[in-house]
Design a protein around this motif. Structure first.
Motif, PDB file in Angstrom:
ATOM      1  N   LEU A  64      17.464 -24.480 -45.904  1.00  0.00           N
ATOM      2  CA  LEU A  64      16.746 -25.755 -45.965  1.00  0.00           C
ATOM      3  C   LEU A  64      17.644 -26.863 -46.528  1.00  0.00           C
ATOM      4  N   ILE A  65      18.376 -26.546 -47.588  1.00  0.00           N
ATOM      5  CA  ILE A  65      19.280 -27.534 -48.186  1.00  0.00           C
ATOM      6  C   ILE A  65      20.350 -27.949 -47.187  1.00  0.00           C
ATOM      7  N   THR A  66      20.913 -26.971 -46.494  1.00  0.00           N
ATOM      8  CA  THR A  66      21.939 -27.263 -45.488  1.00  0.00           C
ATOM      9  C   THR A  66      21.387 -28.163 -44.398  1.00  0.00           C
ATOM     10  N   ASP A  67      20.205 -27.841 -43.899  1.00  0.00           N
ATOM     11  CA  ASP A  67      19.585 -28.665 -42.856  1.00  0.00           C
ATOM     12  C   ASP A  67      19.351 -30.088 -43.348  1.00  0.00           C
ATOM     13  N   GLN A  68      18.856 -30.205 -44.584  1.00  0.00           N
ATOM     14  CA  GLN A  68      18.585 -31.532 -45.131  1.00  0.00           C
ATOM     15  C   GLN A  68      19.867 -32.321 -45.338  1.00  0.00           C
ATOM     16  N   LEU A  69      20.929 -31.655 -45.805  1.00  0.00           N
ATOM     17  CA  LEU A  69      22.204 -32.345 -46.000  1.00  0.00           C
ATOM     18  C   LEU A  69      22.777 -32.820 -44.669  1.00  0.00           C
ATOM     19  N   GLU A  70      22.665 -31.992 -43.641  1.00  0.00           N
ATOM     20  CA  GLU A  70      23.150 -32.395 -42.325  1.00  0.00           C
ATOM     21  C   GLU A  70      22.349 -33.578 -41.778  1.00  0.00           C
ATOM     22  N   ALA A  71      21.037 -33.535 -41.955  1.00  0.00           N
ATOM     23  CA  ALA A  71      20.191 -34.643 -41.490  1.00  0.00           C
ATOM     24  C   ALA A  71      20.524 -35.921 -42.258  1.00  0.00           C
ATOM     25  N   GLN A  72      20.746 -35.800 -43.574  1.00  0.00           N
ATOM     26  CA  GLN A  72      21.078 -36.963 -44.387  1.00  0.00           C
ATOM     27  C   GLN A  72      22.435 -37.534 -43.986  1.00  0.00           C
ATOM     28  N   ALA A  73      23.401 -36.673 -43.723  1.00  0.00           N
ATOM     29  CA  ALA A  73      24.727 -37.135 -43.297  1.00  0.00           C
ATOM     30  C   ALA A  73      24.624 -37.893 -41.978  1.00  0.00           C
ATOM     31  N   HIS A  74      23.822 -37.385 -41.067  1.00  0.00           N
ATOM     32  CA  HIS A  74      23.619 -38.061 -39.776  1.00  0.00           C
ATOM     33  C   HIS A  74      22.965 -39.425 -39.996  1.00  0.00           C
ATOM     34  N   LEU A  75      21.942 -39.462 -40.842  1.00  0.00           N
ATOM     35  CA  LEU A  75      21.266 -40.721 -41.144  1.00  0.00           C
ATOM     36  C   LEU A  75      22.227 -41.704 -41.811  1.00  0.00           C
ATOM     37  N   ASN A  76      23.049 -41.211 -42.735  1.00  0.00           N
ATOM     38  CA  ASN A  76      24.021 -42.075 -43.406  1.00  0.00           C
ATOM     39  C   ASN A  76      24.985 -42.699 -42.414  1.00  0.00           C
ATOM     40  N   THR A  77      25.413 -41.929 -41.425  1.00  0.00           N
ATOM     41  CA  THR A  77      26.320 -42.441 -40.404  1.00  0.00           C
ATOM     42  C   THR A  77      25.647 -43.554 -39.608  1.00  0.00           C
ATOM     43  N   GLU A  78      24.399 -43.328 -39.216  1.00  0.00           N
ATOM     44  CA  GLU A  78      23.670 -44.349 -38.455  1.00  0.00           C
ATOM     45  C   GLU A  78      23.475 -45.618 -39.281  1.00  0.00           C
ATOM     46  N   VAL A  79      23.100 -45.458 -40.552  1.00  0.00           N
ATOM     47  CA  VAL A  79      22.872 -46.615 -41.420  1.00  0.00           C
ATOM     48  C   VAL A  79      24.180 -47.373 -41.634  1.00  0.00           C
TER      49      VAL A  79
END
Length: 165
Positions: A64-79
């Motif tokens: 779950l942590i890994t999935d959330q970190l990957e999603a956050q990294a993707h969101l950070n890139t978009e932002v």
């Protein structure tokens, strides 16, 4: 351990399976004891069986942590991309506010648009050169209001390209 930033497919924090087991054992002493029991069983009987049980909470939590970190990294890139685009548009707007014509800029507006530092002494020198060069080329100058300096001249962008180095 290897950290890959950016990209869509392989970004994340990667580690060897053995290190992952050590990390999981550090997180959960219960898991560590279970691993030791399996190793002991393998050494004493020559085999070990894994019963179908629910996955350990630690593994689920790590996943779950890994999935959330990957999603956050993707969101950070978009932002970050959106912020860069907004920043560029804002610089264009700031440069245009101090100009009266689309092709005319103040020294500060032109430098701001092109991310050129413009200390006051250089800006004054560039202004004098731009005025002289504009007269020599028969290119009119304009006037704009600058909140810091009051009334300032505007110059055609072709003149500023040649003067500001």
């Amino acid at each position: 351990m290897r950290i890959i930033k950016g990209g869509l497919q392989y970004q994340g924090t990667w580690m060897d399976e053995k290190l992952a087991l050590k990390f999981a054992a550090w997180l959960s002493p219960r898991f560590e004891l279970w691993v030791y029991d399996r190793i002991y069983e393998l050494l004493t009987t020559g085999q070990t069986k894994l019963e179908k049980t629910k996955t350990l909470p630690v593994i689920d939590a790590l996943r779950l942590i890994t999935d959330q970190l990957e999603a956050q990294a993707h969101l950070n890139t978009e932002v970050r991309q959106e912020l860069d685009e907004v920043s560029e548009r804002l610089q264009n707007i700031e440069a245009k506010i101090t100009s009266t014509d689309q092709n005319y800029f103040t020294i500060a507006g032109y430098c701001s648009l092109h991310r050129i530092p413009y200390p006051l002494d250089k800006a004054k020198l560039w202004g004098k050169k731009a005025t002289t060069f504009s007269r020599q080329q028969n290119i009119p100058t304009g006037v704009a209001h600058d909140e810091r300096f009051g009334k300032v001249r505007t110059y055609h962008q072709d003149i500023l390209k040649k003067v500001i180095i």
